[in-house]
Design a protein around this motif. Structure first.
Motif, PDB file in Angstrom:
ATOM      1  N   ARG A 102       7.838 -17.140 -41.641  1.00 49.93           N
ATOM      2  CA  ARG A 102       9.166 -17.775 -41.330  1.00 49.93           C
ATOM      3  C   ARG A 102       9.992 -17.089 -42.419  1.00 49.93           C
ATOM      4  O   ARG A 102      10.312 -17.677 -43.253  1.00 49.93           O
ATOM      5  CB  ARG A 102       9.334 -19.295 -41.081  1.00 49.93           C
ATOM      6  CG  ARG A 102       8.388 -19.929 -39.994  1.00 49.93           C
ATOM      7  CD  ARG A 102       9.189 -19.514 -38.626  1.00 49.93           C
ATOM      8  NE  ARG A 102       8.534 -20.038 -37.578  1.00 49.93           N
ATOM      9  CZ  ARG A 102       8.796 -19.802 -36.285  1.00 49.93           C
ATOM     10  NH1 ARG A 102       9.738 -19.060 -36.243  1.00 49.93           N
ATOM     11  NH2 ARG A 102       8.083 -20.530 -35.414  1.00 49.93           N
ATOM     12  N   PRO A 103      10.616 -16.115 -42.152  1.00 47.22           N
ATOM     13  CA  PRO A 103      11.432 -15.311 -43.244  1.00 47.22           C
ATOM     14  C   PRO A 103      12.674 -16.364 -43.579  1.00 47.22           C
ATOM     15  O   PRO A 103      13.051 -17.093 -42.643  1.00 47.22           O
ATOM     16  CB  PRO A 103      12.058 -14.156 -42.842  1.00 47.22           C
ATOM     17  CG  PRO A 103      10.848 -13.680 -41.687  1.00 47.22           C
ATOM     18  CD  PRO A 103      10.383 -15.142 -41.137  1.00 47.22           C
ATOM     19  N   SER A 104      13.139 -16.275 -44.925  1.00 41.67           N
ATOM     20  CA  SER A 104      14.076 -17.207 -45.164  1.00 41.67           C
ATOM     21  C   SER A 104      15.541 -17.022 -44.334  1.00 41.67           C
ATOM     22  O   SER A 104      16.172 -17.915 -44.568  1.00 41.67           O
ATOM     23  CB  SER A 104      14.196 -17.001 -46.752  1.00 41.67           C
ATOM     24  OG  SER A 104      14.689 -15.805 -46.871  1.00 41.67           O
ATOM     25  N   SER A 105      15.656 -15.649 -43.903  1.00 38.83           N
ATOM     26  CA  SER A 105      17.059 -15.640 -43.000  1.00 38.83           C
ATOM     27  C   SER A 105      16.611 -14.442 -42.238  1.00 38.83           C
ATOM     28  O   SER A 105      15.784 -13.774 -42.391  1.00 38.83           O
ATOM     29  CB  SER A 105      17.936 -15.274 -44.253  1.00 38.83           C
ATOM     30  OG  SER A 105      17.602 -13.864 -44.852  1.00 38.83           O
ATOM     31  N   ALA A 108      16.131 -11.517 -44.365  1.00 36.53           N
ATOM     32  CA  ALA A 108      14.938 -11.196 -44.742  1.00 36.53           C
ATOM     33  C   ALA A 108      14.026 -10.852 -43.743  1.00 36.53           C
ATOM     34  O   ALA A 108      13.102  -9.904 -43.945  1.00 36.53           O
ATOM     35  CB  ALA A 108      14.408 -12.627 -45.238  1.00 36.53           C
ATOM     36  N   TRP A 112      10.836  -7.623 -43.062  1.00 32.63           N
ATOM     37  CA  TRP A 112       9.462  -7.668 -42.540  1.00 32.63           C
ATOM     38  C   TRP A 112       9.285  -6.427 -41.390  1.00 32.63           C
ATOM     39  O   TRP A 112       8.459  -5.919 -41.184  1.00 32.63           O
ATOM     40  CB  TRP A 112       9.313  -9.070 -41.916  1.00 32.63           C
ATOM     41  CG  TRP A 112       8.943 -10.096 -42.829  1.00 32.63           C
ATOM     42  CD1 TRP A 112       9.691 -10.719 -43.695  1.00 32.63           C
ATOM     43  CD2 TRP A 112       7.696 -10.478 -43.182  1.00 32.63           C
ATOM     44  NE1 TRP A 112       8.869 -11.347 -44.453  1.00 32.63           N
ATOM     45  CE2 TRP A 112       7.660 -11.373 -44.300  1.00 32.63           C
ATOM     46  CE3 TRP A 112       6.271 -10.205 -42.581  1.00 32.63           C
ATOM     47  CZ2 TRP A 112       6.501 -12.080 -44.718  1.00 32.63           C
ATOM     48  CZ3 TRP A 112       5.277 -10.578 -43.168  1.00 32.63           C
ATOM     49  CH2 TRP A 112       5.404 -11.897 -44.089  1.00 32.63           C
ATOM     50  N   GLN A 171      22.919  -9.959 -48.685  1.00 33.91           N
ATOM     51  CA  GLN A 171      22.042 -10.067 -47.426  1.00 33.91           C
ATOM     52  C   GLN A 171      21.238  -8.779 -47.503  1.00 33.91           C
ATOM     53  O   GLN A 171      20.164  -8.769 -47.380  1.00 33.91           O
ATOM     54  CB  GLN A 171      22.785  -9.887 -46.349  1.00 33.91           C
ATOM     55  CG  GLN A 171      23.735 -11.188 -45.856  1.00 33.91           C
ATOM     56  CD  GLN A 171      24.700 -10.730 -44.620  1.00 33.91           C
ATOM     57  OE1 GLN A 171      25.320  -9.870 -44.665  1.00 33.91           O
ATOM     58  NE2 GLN A 171      24.710 -11.974 -43.660  1.00 33.91           N
ATOM     59  N   GLU A 174      18.323  -9.741 -49.498  1.00 37.86           N
ATOM     60  CA  GLU A 174      17.301 -10.492 -48.949  1.00 37.86           C
ATOM     61  C   GLU A 174      16.647  -9.880 -48.042  1.00 37.86           C
ATOM     62  O   GLU A 174      15.381 -10.040 -47.852  1.00 37.86           O
ATOM     63  CB  GLU A 174      18.231 -11.705 -47.956  1.00 37.86           C
ATOM     64  CG  GLU A 174      18.979 -12.977 -48.489  1.00 37.86           C
ATOM     65  CD  GLU A 174      19.667 -13.277 -47.673  1.00 37.86           C
ATOM     66  OE1 GLU A 174      19.715 -13.219 -46.139  1.00 37.86           O
ATOM     67  OE2 GLU A 174      20.794 -14.406 -47.994  1.00 37.86           O
ATOM     68  N   GLN A 177      13.837  -8.421 -50.233  1.00 35.47           N
ATOM     69  CA  GLN A 177      13.131  -9.431 -50.699  1.00 35.47           C
ATOM     70  C   GLN A 177      12.061  -9.661 -49.411  1.00 35.47           C
ATOM     71  O   GLN A 177      10.830  -9.769 -49.708  1.00 35.47           O
ATOM     72  CB  GLN A 177      13.594 -10.598 -51.101  1.00 35.47           C
ATOM     73  CG  GLN A 177      12.718 -11.682 -51.669  1.00 35.47           C
ATOM     74  CD  GLN A 177      11.773 -11.294 -52.713  1.00 35.47           C
ATOM     75  OE1 GLN A 177      12.414 -10.981 -53.672  1.00 35.47           O
ATOM     76  NE2 GLN A 177      10.599 -11.237 -52.666  1.00 35.47           N
ATOM     77  N   GLY A 178      12.334  -9.612 -48.400  1.00 38.74           N
ATOM     78  CA  GLY A 178      11.758  -9.919 -46.977  1.00 38.74           C
ATOM     79  C   GLY A 178      10.647  -8.811 -47.096  1.00 38.74           C
ATOM     80  O   GLY A 178       9.466  -9.044 -46.661  1.00 38.74           O
ATOM     81  N   ASP A 181       7.971  -9.262 -49.449  1.00 36.02           N
ATOM     82  CA  ASP A 181       7.044 -10.490 -48.922  1.00 36.02           C
ATOM     83  C   ASP A 181       6.079 -10.129 -48.030  1.00 36.02           C
ATOM     84  O   ASP A 181       4.945 -10.340 -48.109  1.00 36.02           O
ATOM     85  CB  ASP A 181       7.982 -11.434 -48.504  1.00 36.02           C
ATOM     86  CG  ASP A 181       8.814 -12.073 -49.392  1.00 36.02           C
ATOM     87  OD1 ASP A 181       8.440 -12.054 -50.646  1.00 36.02           O
ATOM     88  OD2 ASP A 181       9.838 -13.039 -49.040  1.00 36.02           O
TER      89      ASP A 181
END
Length: 196
Positions: A102-105, A108, A112, A171, A174, A177-178, A181
């Motif tokens: 479940r990515p944060s947004s 994000a 992925w 954004q 984000e 960061q995704g 992750d």
């Protein structure tokens, strides 16, 4: 956040993603090849389980309505079912689909997807390696086969969609960061699945 990315805010999203994740991408690349996944069918089976886990946790992203608005045609790109077919080809049990990440947004989630789609571009080398153990796009290595439009064209189309998004710097961060992750998840999963 990577200093290179902070100092080059004018970069398109794909270039920011690449600049912000190069070290992580290279470490995953080295870790995969160091695991010798194409040395034997037994080693390749570990690799397929790794691929099943990674593509399984993001499978739902390809059907997400908001992400398909941002990236038209996304729903045609998942490779999870192909990984499952590869497992069946080798007579291996197909694990249950893993719990989705479940990515944060949504941004994000773009990170992925950048990792997943970028890995398909780099899979040309991996696909050739599978042929050494008797596998191909019809048996055992379906998920590594080229997109029908070709790897390079498909990747350019995906990148064009990414770069065309009107995102704020927050954004974009984000998204980076995704992607980080996603690389972290892949690394941790590889270490869990492959024998030490």
């Amino acid at each position: 956040m990577n200093a290179i990315v902070q100092n080059l805010p004018e970069l398109p999203l794909s270039k920011r993603l690449k600049a912000g994740t190069t070290r992580d991408h290279d470490s995953v690349d080295n870790l995969v090849m160091g695991s010798r996944p194409f040395e034997s069918n037994e080693r390749y089976a570990y690799f397929l389980r790794l691929q099943h886990r990674f593509h399984g946790v993001i499978n739902w992203l390809y059907q997400d309505a908001e992400l398909n608005q941002l990236l038209p045609g996304l729903q045609e790109l998942p490779r999870f079912e192909a990984v499952c077919a590869d497992l069946v080809d080798l007579g291996l049990p197909v694990p249950t689909e893993p719990q989705p990440v479940r990515p944060s947004s949504p941004c994000a989630a773009l990170g992925w997807l950048y990792c997943a789609e970028g890995s398909n571009l780099g899979a040309a080398f991996l696909f050739k390696q599978t042929q050494k153990i008797g596998l191909d796009g019809e048996k055992g290595a379906r998920h590594l086969a080229a997109h029908p439009d070709g790897r390079a064209l498909h990747w350019r189309q995906f990148v064009t969609l990414l770069d065309g998004l009107d995102l704020t710097d927050t954004q974009r961060d984000e998204a980076i960061q995704g992607a980080l992750d996603a690389f972290d998840f892949y690394r941790a999963t590889l270490r869990e699945i492959f024998p030490a």
